[in-house]
Design an enzyme around this catalytic site. Structure first.
Site, PDB file in Angstrom:
ATOM      1  N   TYR A 292       0.849  -1.191   0.000  1.00 67.57           N
ATOM      2  CA  TYR A 292       0.000   0.000   0.000  1.00 67.57           C
ATOM      3  C   TYR A 292       0.887   1.244   0.000  1.00 67.57           C
ATOM      4  O   TYR A 292       1.762   1.409   0.841  1.00 67.57           O
ATOM      5  CB  TYR A 292      -0.847  -0.040   1.271  1.00 67.57           C
ATOM      6  N   TYR A 343      -6.447   3.754  -6.665  1.00 72.08           N
ATOM      7  CA  TYR A 343      -6.551   3.811  -5.210  1.00 72.08           C
ATOM      8  C   TYR A 343      -7.897   3.204  -4.814  1.00 72.08           C
ATOM      9  O   TYR A 343      -8.886   3.905  -4.634  1.00 72.08           O
ATOM     10  CB  TYR A 343      -6.447   5.254  -4.723  1.00 72.08           C
TER      11      TYR A 343
END
Length: 393
Positions: A292, A343
Site C-alpha cells: 500500500y 486507489y
C-alpha cells in the site's frame, strides 16, 4: 490443542473488479460498483452468487452486508465483519477476518470487498467543510496540519534523517509503480509513463513528497471470494491459499499528538513477525510484494520492517531495476499500486497478489509461489497477508 492458524485452510477462488475511474468519474453509485465487483468475482470463480453466505470489508465501507445479500439473492447470511480503523491498513485484515470466519465454521463462502465512489460521497483527503474535530485532528488542525500528506511527511522526514534515506529511494518506488502500470490496461495511469526528470520537476505536496509520491483518489470496487481449502477444486481457477495474516500495531502506536514512542515507523514492528510466524516463512521466501502506498516513504519503512533490507541499506536496495518484474530482486506493486493503477483503498493490491500466484499478471514475476500484501503503512492498525500456491501449503 490444535495449532491456531489460517495457513493453508482457506483458498481464494475468485477475484473481480470494476473499471477504475478518476475521482468523481464513476457513472454508477457506490453500491452498484460493489455489486458489479462481486458479480465479476463470482463469474471468475464459476460460483452462483446465491451461495455466498458472508461479507467482509474495512474502513467503514458503506455497502452494507444485509443490503448486498438481498440484492444478490443470497440464501442465507451467516457472517458479516468490518475491520475497525486504520483506513487502508485494513485491506489485509478484512481478508483475515473472512478467513477466520470460515475456519471457525461461521461461514463457507465469504466475499471480501471494497467499494468507493468518492465523487458521490466526497474525498478522503478533503479538509474543508469540517465543523467538528476530535481525537488526533484536535491536536493538529489548529496548527494547519490538515491533510494526510502533511501528517505523514513529518514521520518520513524523521526516518530519512535517522537513516540517511535519500529522495532517490522514494523516487524508485514511484517509478516502479508507473513502469508496471504501462503494461496494465486497467490502470488509471496506463499510457502515462513517469521518468526521473518528470518526478524531480513535479510540484511538492509536502516535503519530502512530490506529486508522484502520493496515492491517487479514485472510484471503483474490487472483490475476492474465499472458501475452505477442501472445496478449492470445485472452482474454475488455480486456487491461491492464505498462508498467513496479521493485524495490529505496536506499543502506543495510536498516541496523539504525534507522540508514538516509535515515531519514524510504518507500525509493522510487531505485525511482521506475527505474519512470518503463522506462515512459517521468512523474507527470503517472498517473490513479490504489493505494498500500500499512501505515500512512498511509508513503503520504505514497511519493507524494512518486514526484513527485506536494513534501514541503512534502503538507498542501495531501492532501485528501479530491483523493484521491477519479471526478475528484479523484489518486484513491487506489479499492477501499478495505489500510485498508478488505482486507489481502491489498497484492495486492488490483494487482487494483484492473487494474479501473481495464479500466474496471470500482466507483469508476471519469476518467483510467484509466495506473494505478500502490506496494508496501510504509518496508520494504525495495519495488516499484512501472505498468499501462496498449492506447493507452499
Amino acid at each position: 490443542m490444535a495449532e491456531r492458524t489460517l495457513r493453508g485452510r482457506v483458498a481464494v477462488v475468485g477475484i473481480g473488479e470494476t473499471e477504475y475511474y478518476r475521482h468523481g468519474g464513476s457513472p454508477d453509485p457506490e453500491f452498484k460498483l460493489a455489486l458489479r465487483a462481486i458479480l465479476a468475482a463470482c463469474a471468475d470463480a464459476g460460483l452462483d452468487p446465491r451461495d455466498i453466505d458472508g461479507f467482509a470489508s474495512y474502513s467503514d465501507d458503506r455497502s452494507d452486508a444485509s443490503r448486498l445479500a438481498a440484492a444478490l439473492g443470497t440464501r442465507q447470511l451467516r457472517a458479516a465483519s468490518m475491520q475497525w480503523g486504520g483506513g487502508g491498513g485494513g485491506c489485509c485484515a478484512a481478508v483475515a477476518n473472512a478467513a477466520a470466519s470460515i475456519v471457525a465454521g461461521l461461514a463457507d463462502c465469504v466475499v471480501v470487498f471494497r467499494s468507493l465512489a468518492q465523487g458521490q460521497y466526497g474525498r478522503f483527503g478533503q479538509t474543508t467543510g469540517i465543523n467538528t474535530i476530535s481525537g488526533e485532528k484536535a491536536y493538529l488542525m489548529a496548527y494547519g496540519v490538515l491533510a494526510p500528506p502533511q501528517r505523514f511527511a513529518m514521520q518520513v522526514r524523521r526516518y530519512m534523517h535517522e537513516h540517511g534515506l535519500r529522495q532517490q529511494a522514494l523516487r524508485a518506488i514511484a517509478l516502479a509503480s508507473y513502469h508496471h502500470a504501462q503494461a496494465n490496461p486497467r490502470a488509471v495511469m496506463y499510457g502515462k509513463p513517469l521518468d526521473e526528470a518528470k518526478y524531480d520537476t513535479s510540484r511538492w505536496i509536502a516535503e519530502p513528497f512530490h506529486l508522484y509520491d502520493c496515492c491517487m483518489e479514485n472510484d471503483g470496487a474490487a472483490a475476492l471470494i474465499l472458501v475452505p481449502a477442501d472445496r478449492a477444486s470445485e472452482f474454475r481457477n488455480r486456487p491461491v491459499y492464505v498462508l498467513g495474516a496479521a493485524v495490529g500495531s505496536g506499543y502506543r502506536a495510536g498516541a496523539v499528538p504525534h507522540n508514538s514512542p516509535f515515531y519514524a515507523s510504518a507500525n509493522f514492528g510487531t505485525v511482521a513477525p506475527d505474519l512470518y510466524r503463522m506462515a512459517g516463512l521468512g523474507p527470503s521466501d517472498v517473490g513479490v510484494v504489493q505494498s500500500y502506498e499512501n505515500f512512498t516513504g511509508g513503503v520504505v519503512m514497511a519493507l524494512a520492517e518486514h526484513g527485506f533490507f536494513k534501514p541503512e541499506e534502503a538507498n542501495e536496495f531501492l532501485t528501479l531495476e530491483n523493484l521491477t518484474a519479471p526478475s528484479g530482486r523484489l518486484p513491487l506493486n506489479t499492477s501499478g499500486g495505489n500510485l498508478a493503477e488505482c486507489y481502491m483503498h489498497g484492495f486492488e493490491l490483494v487482487l494483484e497478489a492473487v494474479r501473481q500466484v495464479r500466474g496471470t499478471s500482466v507483469n508476471q514475476v519469476q518467483r510467484n509461489d509466495v506473494a505478500m500484501v502490506i496494508g496501510g503503512p504509518m496508520v494504525t492498525p495495519v495488516s499484512n497477508l501472505l498468499l501462496g500456491s498449492e506447493a507452499t501449503q
